[in-house]
Motif scaffolding. Structure first.
Motif, PDB file in Angstrom:
ATOM      1  N   PHE A   6       0.830  -1.197   0.000  1.00 42.05           N
ATOM      2  CA  PHE A   6       0.000   0.000   0.000  1.00 42.05           C
ATOM      3  C   PHE A   6       0.872   1.257   0.000  1.00 42.05           C
ATOM      4  CE2 PHE A   6      -2.264   3.399   2.233  1.00 42.05           C
ATOM      5  CZ  PHE A   6      -3.396   3.507   1.446  1.00 42.05           C
ATOM      6  N   PHE A   7       1.922   1.278   0.829  1.00 43.01           N
ATOM      7  CA  PHE A   7       2.806   2.436   0.910  1.00 43.01           C
ATOM      8  C   PHE A   7       3.498   2.730  -0.425  1.00 43.01           C
ATOM      9  CE2 PHE A   7       3.199   1.706   5.703  1.00 43.01           C
ATOM     10  CZ  PHE A   7       2.329   2.746   6.002  1.00 43.01           C
ATOM     11  N   GLU A   8       3.726   1.710  -1.232  1.00 43.46           N
ATOM     12  CA  GLU A   8       4.335   1.917  -2.544  1.00 43.46           C
ATOM     13  C   GLU A   8       3.434   2.738  -3.465  1.00 43.46           C
ATOM     14  OE1 GLU A   8       5.166  -1.982  -4.016  1.00 43.46           O
ATOM     15  OE2 GLU A   8       6.848  -2.299  -2.641  1.00 43.46           O
ATOM     16  N   LYS A   9       2.134   2.717  -3.213  1.00 40.95           N
ATOM     17  CA  LYS A   9       1.160   3.391  -4.070  1.00 40.95           C
ATOM     18  C   LYS A   9       0.803   4.793  -3.593  1.00 40.95           C
ATOM     19  CE  LYS A   9      -0.942  -1.059  -5.026  1.00 40.95           C
ATOM     20  NZ  LYS A   9      -2.134  -1.883  -4.827  1.00 40.95           N
ATOM     21  N   VAL A  10       1.206   5.151  -2.363  1.00 40.54           N
ATOM     22  CA  VAL A  10       0.808   6.419  -1.761  1.00 40.54           C
ATOM     23  C   VAL A  10       2.055   7.266  -1.503  1.00 40.54           C
ATOM     24  CG1 VAL A  10      -0.321   7.471   0.244  1.00 40.54           C
ATOM     25  CG2 VAL A  10      -1.177   5.319  -0.665  1.00 40.54           C
ATOM     26  N   ASP A  11       1.967   8.541  -1.819  1.00 48.43           N
ATOM     27  CA  ASP A  11       3.071   9.455  -1.525  1.00 48.43           C
ATOM     28  C   ASP A  11       3.232   9.567  -0.011  1.00 48.43           C
ATOM     29  OD1 ASP A  11       4.271  12.139  -0.852  1.00 48.43           O
ATOM     30  OD2 ASP A  11       4.489  12.167  -3.046  1.00 48.43           O
ATOM     31  N   GLU A  12       4.451   9.499   0.462  1.00 47.66           N
ATOM     32  CA  GLU A  12       4.687   9.521   1.910  1.00 47.66           C
ATOM     33  C   GLU A  12       4.171  10.788   2.574  1.00 47.66           C
ATOM     34  OE1 GLU A  12       9.051  10.850   2.957  1.00 47.66           O
ATOM     35  OE2 GLU A  12       9.100   9.395   1.310  1.00 47.66           O
ATOM     36  N   HIS A  13       4.089  11.885   1.833  1.00 49.43           N
ATOM     37  CA  HIS A  13       3.585  13.139   2.393  1.00 49.43           C
ATOM     38  C   HIS A  13       2.067  13.110   2.581  1.00 49.43           C
ATOM     39  CE1 HIS A  13       7.534  14.858   2.021  1.00 49.43           C
ATOM     40  NE2 HIS A  13       7.571  14.473   0.768  1.00 49.43           N
ATOM     41  N   ASP A  14       1.392  12.136   1.967  1.00 52.88           N
ATOM     42  CA  ASP A  14      -0.055  12.011   2.120  1.00 52.88           C
ATOM     43  C   ASP A  14      -0.450  11.155   3.321  1.00 52.88           C
ATOM     44  OD1 ASP A  14      -0.592  13.636  -0.053  1.00 52.88           O
ATOM     45  OD2 ASP A  14      -0.578  11.968  -1.472  1.00 52.88           O
ATOM     46  N   ILE A  15       0.519  10.501   3.947  1.00 54.35           N
ATOM     47  CA  ILE A  15       0.233   9.686   5.129  1.00 54.35           C
ATOM     48  C   ILE A  15       0.062  10.611   6.328  1.00 54.35           C
ATOM     49  CG2 ILE A  15       1.061   7.868   6.682  1.00 54.35           C
ATOM     50  CD1 ILE A  15       0.436   6.874   3.855  1.00 54.35           C
ATOM     51  N   VAL A  16      -1.080  10.519   6.984  1.00 50.50           N
ATOM     52  CA  VAL A  16      -1.363  11.352   8.146  1.00 50.50           C
ATOM     53  C   VAL A  16      -0.984  10.621   9.430  1.00 50.50           C
ATOM     54  CG1 VAL A  16      -3.179  12.531   9.451  1.00 50.50           C
ATOM     55  CG2 VAL A  16      -3.218  12.554   6.937  1.00 50.50           C
ATOM     56  N   GLU A  17      -1.404   9.364   9.523  1.00 50.39           N
ATOM     57  CA  GLU A  17      -1.165   8.604  10.752  1.00 50.39           C
ATOM     58  C   GLU A  17      -1.302   7.108  10.476  1.00 50.39           C
ATOM     59  OE1 GLU A  17      -2.644   8.649  15.415  1.00 50.39           O
ATOM     60  OE2 GLU A  17      -3.526  10.022  13.981  1.00 50.39           O
ATOM     61  N   VAL A  18      -0.569   6.319  11.255  1.00 48.89           N
ATOM     62  CA  VAL A  18      -0.675   4.861  11.199  1.00 48.89           C
ATOM     63  C   VAL A  18      -0.942   4.378  12.619  1.00 48.89           C
ATOM     64  CG1 VAL A  18       0.499   2.688  10.689  1.00 48.89           C
ATOM     65  CG2 VAL A  18       0.918   4.701   9.241  1.00 48.89           C
ATOM     66  N   LYS A  19      -1.986   3.573  12.770  1.00 49.49           N
ATOM     67  CA  LYS A  19      -2.319   2.992  14.076  1.00 49.49           C
ATOM     68  C   LYS A  19      -2.189   1.478  13.956  1.00 49.49           C
ATOM     69  CE  LYS A  19      -5.279   6.662  15.649  1.00 49.49           C
ATOM     70  NZ  LYS A  19      -4.751   7.027  16.939  1.00 49.49           N
ATOM     71  N   PHE A  20      -1.662   0.850  15.005  1.00 47.90           N
ATOM     72  CA  PHE A  20      -1.382  -0.580  15.007  1.00 47.90           C
ATOM     73  C   PHE A  20      -1.955  -1.191  16.274  1.00 47.90           C
ATOM     74  CE2 PHE A  20       1.517  -4.003  16.390  1.00 47.90           C
ATOM     75  CZ  PHE A  20       1.351  -4.874  15.333  1.00 47.90           C
ATOM     76  N   GLN A  21      -2.467  -2.428  16.142  1.00 46.87           N
ATOM     77  CA  GLN A  21      -3.031  -3.111  17.304  1.00 46.87           C
ATOM     78  C   GLN A  21      -2.856  -4.612  17.148  1.00 46.87           C
ATOM     79  OE1 GLN A  21      -6.916  -1.734  18.416  1.00 46.87           O
ATOM     80  NE2 GLN A  21      -7.432  -3.648  19.402  1.00 46.87           N
ATOM     81  N   VAL A  22      -2.662  -5.295  18.273  1.00 47.17           N
ATOM     82  CA  VAL A  22      -2.579  -6.759  18.298  1.00 47.17           C
ATOM     83  C   VAL A  22      -3.629  -7.273  19.260  1.00 47.17           C
ATOM     84  CG1 VAL A  22      -1.147  -8.766  18.798  1.00 47.17           C
ATOM     85  CG2 VAL A  22      -0.101  -6.707  17.836  1.00 47.17           C
ATOM     86  N   GLY A  23      -4.407  -8.248  18.794  1.00 43.95           N
ATOM     87  CA  GLY A  23      -5.380  -8.914  19.641  1.00 43.95           C
ATOM     88  C   GLY A  23      -5.002 -10.380  19.785  1.00 43.95           C
ATOM     89  N   VAL A  24      -5.166 -10.919  20.985  1.00 42.05           N
ATOM     90  CA  VAL A  24      -4.844 -12.323  21.250  1.00 42.05           C
ATOM     91  C   VAL A  24      -6.007 -12.952  21.991  1.00 42.05           C
ATOM     92  CG1 VAL A  24      -3.221 -13.929  22.324  1.00 42.05           C
ATOM     93  CG2 VAL A  24      -2.397 -11.738  21.467  1.00 42.05           C
ATOM     94  N   SER A  25      -6.367 -14.155  21.548  1.00 42.13           N
ATOM     95  CA  SER A  25      -7.386 -14.915  22.263  1.00 42.13           C
ATOM     96  C   SER A  25      -7.052 -16.390  22.142  1.00 42.13           C
ATOM     97  CB  SER A  25      -8.780 -14.625  21.700  1.00 42.13           C
ATOM     98  OG  SER A  25      -8.863 -15.067  20.362  1.00 42.13           O
ATOM     99  N   CYS A  26      -7.819 -17.218  22.829  1.00 41.95           N
ATOM    100  CA  CYS A  26      -7.621 -18.667  22.764  1.00 41.95           C
ATOM    101  C   CYS A  26      -8.903 -19.323  22.282  1.00 41.95           C
ATOM    102  CB  CYS A  26      -7.254 -19.226  24.136  1.00 41.95           C
ATOM    103  SG  CYS A  26      -5.640 -18.708  24.716  1.00 41.95           S
ATOM    104  N   ASP A  27      -8.741 -20.364  21.462  1.00 38.45           N
ATOM    105  CA  ASP A  27      -9.916 -21.107  21.025  1.00 38.45           C
ATOM    106  C   ASP A  27     -10.239 -22.192  22.050  1.00 38.45           C
ATOM    107  OD1 ASP A  27      -8.071 -23.138  20.570  1.00 38.45           O
ATOM    108  OD2 ASP A  27      -8.216 -23.033  18.390  1.00 38.45           O
ATOM    109  N   GLN A  28     -11.161 -23.064  21.731  1.00 40.57           N
ATOM    110  CA  GLN A  28     -11.611 -24.081  22.697  1.00 40.57           C
ATOM    111  C   GLN A  28     -10.529 -25.104  23.021  1.00 40.57           C
ATOM    112  OE1 GLN A  28     -15.274 -25.627  21.147  1.00 40.57           O
ATOM    113  NE2 GLN A  28     -16.411 -23.787  21.706  1.00 40.57           N
ATOM    114  N   GLU A  29      -9.535 -25.247  22.143  1.00 42.47           N
ATOM    115  CA  GLU A  29      -8.429 -26.175  22.414  1.00 42.47           C
ATOM    116  C   GLU A  29      -7.243 -25.463  23.056  1.00 42.47           C
ATOM    117  OE1 GLU A  29      -9.626 -26.227  18.937  1.00 42.47           O
ATOM    118  OE2 GLU A  29     -11.153 -27.595  19.672  1.00 42.47           O
TER     119      GLU A  29
END
Length: 61
Positions: free
Chosen positions: A23-46
């Motif tokens: 995606f960054f290859e297609k967008v001029d770096e000056h047009d990027i306003v902000e990047v937010k990152f998140q990780v979620g973790v859970s467990c399944d029934q096993e």
């Protein structure tokens, strides 16, 4: 220019990196306003861990 968002959601961090970098290859770096990152973790029934790596890019288009 209007603000837009692009959301990514992957189970593996390397997949998230790859998609964001493409995606960054297609967008001029000056047009990027902000990047937010998140990780979620859970467990399944096993008691296997399930990861969710997500990011949101706010940019001008």
């Amino acid at each position: 220019m209007a603000l837009k968002v692009k959301v990514f959601d992957e189970e593996h961090e390397e997949d998230l990196e790859h998609k964001m970098n493409r995606f960054f290859e297609k967008v001029d770096e000056h047009d990027i306003v902000e990047v937010k990152f998140q990780v979620g973790v859970s467990c399944d029934q096993e008691d296997d861990q399930i990861f969710c790596f997500s990011a949101m890019i706010i940019y001008r288009a």
